[in-house]
Design an enzyme around this catalytic site. Structure first.
Site, PDB file in Angstrom:
ATOM      1  N   HIS A  87       0.836  -1.202   0.000  1.00 21.41           N
ATOM      2  CA  HIS A  87       0.000   0.000   0.000  1.00 21.41           C
ATOM      3  C   HIS A  87       0.871   1.251   0.000  1.00 21.41           C
ATOM      4  O   HIS A  87       1.931   1.298   0.621  1.00 21.41           O
ATOM      5  CB  HIS A  87      -0.984   0.005   1.169  1.00 21.41           C
ATOM      6  CG  HIS A  87      -0.360   0.012   2.540  1.00 21.41           C
ATOM      7  ND1 HIS A  87       0.127   1.154   3.129  1.00 21.41           N
ATOM      8  CD2 HIS A  87      -0.156  -0.985   3.444  1.00 21.41           C
ATOM      9  CE1 HIS A  87       0.588   0.870   4.340  1.00 21.41           C
ATOM     10  NE2 HIS A  87       0.440  -0.423   4.540  1.00 21.41           N
ATOM     11  N   ASP A  89      -0.194   4.377   0.935  1.00 19.73           N
ATOM     12  CA  ASP A  89      -0.547   5.398   1.919  1.00 19.73           C
ATOM     13  C   ASP A  89       0.158   5.153   3.248  1.00 19.73           C
ATOM     14  O   ASP A  89       0.606   4.038   3.543  1.00 19.73           O
ATOM     15  CB  ASP A  89      -2.062   5.490   2.115  1.00 19.73           C
ATOM     16  CG  ASP A  89      -2.683   4.184   2.584  1.00 19.73           C
ATOM     17  OD1 ASP A  89      -2.283   3.117   2.080  1.00 19.73           O
ATOM     18  OD2 ASP A  89      -3.573   4.228   3.467  1.00 19.73           O
ATOM     19  N   ASP A 119       6.500   0.838   6.943  1.00 15.58           N
ATOM     20  CA  ASP A 119       5.099   0.530   6.656  1.00 15.58           C
ATOM     21  C   ASP A 119       4.578   1.425   5.536  1.00 15.58           C
ATOM     22  O   ASP A 119       3.914   2.428   5.816  1.00 15.58           O
ATOM     23  CB  ASP A 119       4.281   0.712   7.941  1.00 15.58           C
ATOM     24  CG  ASP A 119       2.842   0.291   7.812  1.00 15.58           C
ATOM     25  OD1 ASP A 119       2.516  -0.460   6.875  1.00 15.58           O
ATOM     26  OD2 ASP A 119       2.027   0.714   8.651  1.00 15.58           O
ATOM     27  N   GLU A 151      -5.147   1.801   2.427  1.00  9.51           N
ATOM     28  CA  GLU A 151      -5.079   0.614   3.277  1.00  9.51           C
ATOM     29  C   GLU A 151      -5.189   1.002   4.744  1.00  9.51           C
ATOM     30  O   GLU A 151      -5.842   0.317   5.546  1.00  9.51           O
ATOM     31  CB  GLU A 151      -3.770  -0.140   3.027  1.00  9.51           C
ATOM     32  CG  GLU A 151      -3.663  -1.487   3.741  1.00  9.51           C
ATOM     33  CD  GLU A 151      -3.132  -1.408   5.162  1.00  9.51           C
ATOM     34  OE1 GLU A 151      -3.234  -2.413   5.892  1.00  9.51           O
ATOM     35  OE2 GLU A 151      -2.615  -0.336   5.570  1.00  9.51           O
ATOM     36  N   GLU A 152      -4.543   2.108   5.115  1.00  8.84           N
ATOM     37  CA  GLU A 152      -4.468   2.490   6.519  1.00  8.84           C
ATOM     38  C   GLU A 152      -5.810   2.909   7.108  1.00  8.84           C
ATOM     39  O   GLU A 152      -5.946   3.000   8.326  1.00  8.84           O
ATOM     40  CB  GLU A 152      -3.439   3.623   6.704  1.00  8.84           C
ATOM     41  CG  GLU A 152      -2.003   3.245   6.385  1.00  8.84           C
ATOM     42  CD  GLU A 152      -1.388   2.318   7.427  1.00  8.84           C
ATOM     43  OE1 GLU A 152      -2.115   1.889   8.336  1.00  8.84           O
ATOM     44  OE2 GLU A 152      -0.191   2.029   7.319  1.00  8.84           O
ATOM     45  N   GLU A 179       3.849  -6.388   4.111  1.00  6.22           N
ATOM     46  CA  GLU A 179       3.804  -5.671   5.387  1.00  6.22           C
ATOM     47  C   GLU A 179       5.027  -6.039   6.225  1.00  6.22           C
ATOM     48  O   GLU A 179       5.619  -7.112   6.065  1.00  6.22           O
ATOM     49  CB  GLU A 179       2.526  -6.032   6.146  1.00  6.22           C
ATOM     50  CG  GLU A 179       1.242  -5.515   5.520  1.00  6.22           C
ATOM     51  CD  GLU A 179       0.951  -4.051   5.863  1.00  6.22           C
ATOM     52  OE1 GLU A 179       1.792  -3.416   6.526  1.00  6.22           O
ATOM     53  OE2 GLU A 179      -0.114  -3.561   5.450  1.00  6.22           O
ATOM     54  N   HIS A 372       3.815   3.499  12.493  1.00  4.65           N
ATOM     55  CA  HIS A 372       2.868   4.441  13.110  1.00  4.65           C
ATOM     56  C   HIS A 372       3.493   5.226  14.269  1.00  4.65           C
ATOM     57  O   HIS A 372       2.790   5.959  14.960  1.00  4.65           O
ATOM     58  CB  HIS A 372       1.608   3.730  13.604  1.00  4.65           C
ATOM     59  CG  HIS A 372       0.841   3.017  12.533  1.00  4.65           C
ATOM     60  ND1 HIS A 372      -0.463   2.614  12.697  1.00  4.65           N
ATOM     61  CD2 HIS A 372       1.173   2.632  11.286  1.00  4.65           C
ATOM     62  CE1 HIS A 372      -0.901   2.008  11.611  1.00  4.65           C
ATOM     63  NE2 HIS A 372       0.096   2.005  10.731  1.00  4.65           N
TER      64      HIS A 372
END
Length: 401
Positions: A87, A89, A119, A151-152, A179, A372
């Site tokens: 992903h 984003d 990520d 995705e997030e 991931e 994150h």
């Protein structure tokens, strides 16, 4: 838009290609693709890079055109290939205390710091770095690159691309979702179901509680039921592969009331549960609905028939549990040399590929513990391991001479 400048002739592994992967990662993290933003500039960069090596691609844009998935194919457009899925984003940096610029790659002590480095732009950078080598090979089956958006915020974008795979695009033998797993293989994860429940009562003066229906008080009962249900599910079904080994619930946000001396007319509860494989999200939400219909609403409407409790599902990503010995697991084991698989606590797009009948597995560079977080990083050694993994993946797809 950043322009990719090659750092080597891609004549060998690992030196030149690792340098290319780092250079590509430097460019990718410079695009602020926080989910609330467009990812089109990054997609334009990727497709421009693919064009340099005559790698065909196809876009799957969002309805408003501000975002897009891209699906590229290296090798013959036949069935039986492998998809590398990632992903584009990233999560916000709001309120985080970074010691480096989150959108500028910073190298320090063998680590590469930036938002999305782990990520999961590190995986994307590795796939792009290897793409020219694969494009120059004589492939008997294709390698596909699938980049998604949003995705997030609930795996919202990839569905358009998944619908086309098999229907319009060659059906692959396996999907590798990159991931951050520390380059270990993960074959299962819990799902997530996020919901919003709005409780509408009846306002009244706080000195006369019997005249009103306090939405906050009924919301408290509703939340209490959620956690009692969580306890019952924990007793009835467990999966020891996970920690905790059962379906969990969380009440993340509650908003309600107007003043301390007014019986609250409205209260909104944002909540989620994370089902283990085998747990049915619809059955769980139906149990919550029964409690509302049989217990809360009769008491509320005894005071005011206009009161209500409405629940809206915001997103659902089902649990993922690849069958033991699946094609994707076999391919990943051969490429990594690992003899075991694990599980993940977080949600990925692998469950959506699997639900569509596409064998999937999760394996990528970096540690989810860094994702994150402020000062997110991926180790250079992890990118190097990912490049080796990708080379091993493609070896069986290359024609022998």
């Amino acid at each position: 838009m950043a322009e990719y400048v090659p750092t080597g002739d891609r004549g060998g592994r690992p030196g030149e290609t690792l340098g290319d992967a780092i250079g590509l990662l430097r460019d990718l993290v410079a695009f602020d693709t926080t989910s609330r933003n467009s990812n089109i500039d990054l997609i334009d960069y990727v497709t421009g890079y693919l064009d340099r090596y005559r790698i065909p691609w196809r876009l799957f844009p969002s309805d408003d055109g501000t975002k897009a998935n891209v699906f590229a194919t290296i090798g013959p457009p036949v069935e039986g290939g492998i998809v590398l899925s990632g992903h584009s984003d990233v999560v916000p940096i709001d309120g985080q205390d970074w010691t480096t610029d989150p959108f500028r790659l910073t190298e320090r002590a063998g680590r590469l710091y930036a938002r999305g480095s782990a990520d999961m732009k590190g995986f994307i950078a590795c796939a792009l770095a290897m793409a020219p080598r694969f494009a120059a090979a004589d492939m008997s089956a294709p390698l596909h690159l699938a980049l998604s958006y949003d995705e997030e915020v609930g795996c919202l974008g990839v569905g358009r691309m998944i619908e086309a795979i098999g229907a319009e695009l060659p059906r692959p033998a396996a999907v590798i979702v990159g991931e951050p797993t520390g380059m270990r293989i993960a074959s299962a994860h819990k799902g997530i179901c996020a919901l919003t429940t709005t409780i509408r009562g009846r306002e009244a003066h706080s000195s006369r509680p019997a005249d009103g229906v306090n939405a906050i008080a009924f919301a408290a009962e509703f939340v209490g039921h959620l956690y009692r249900l969580c306890d019952r599910l924990a007793e009835s079904r467990q999966d020891p592969r996970f920690d905790p080994p059962h379906t969990t619930f969380n009440t993340g946000l509650i908003r309600g009331g107007d003043a301390i001396n007014i019986i609250a007319r409205e209260c909104i509860v944002n909540w989620e549960f994370r089902p283990i494989p085998g747990a049915d999200p619809d059955t769980i939400t139906a149990e919550v609905a029964r409690f509302v219909e049989d217990d809360l609403l009769p008491r509320m409407r005894a005071v005011d028939p206009a009161t209500s409790v409405d629940t809206r599902r915001e997103l659902l990503v089902p649990p993922f549990d690849a069958p033991e010995g699946s094609a994707a697991e076999t391919i990943a084991r051969q490429a990594t040399g690992l003899n075991s698989v694990g599980t993940l606590a977080f949600v990925t797009e692998a469950s959506l590929f699997s639900k569509a009948g596409l064998p999937a597995i999760i394996c990528g560079p970096g540690d989810i513990a860094q994702a994150h977080q402020p000062d997110e990083f991926v180790e250079i050694a992890q990118l190097d391991a990912c490049l080796d993994f990708m080379e091993n993946l493609v070896a069986p797809l290359t024609k022998r001479r």
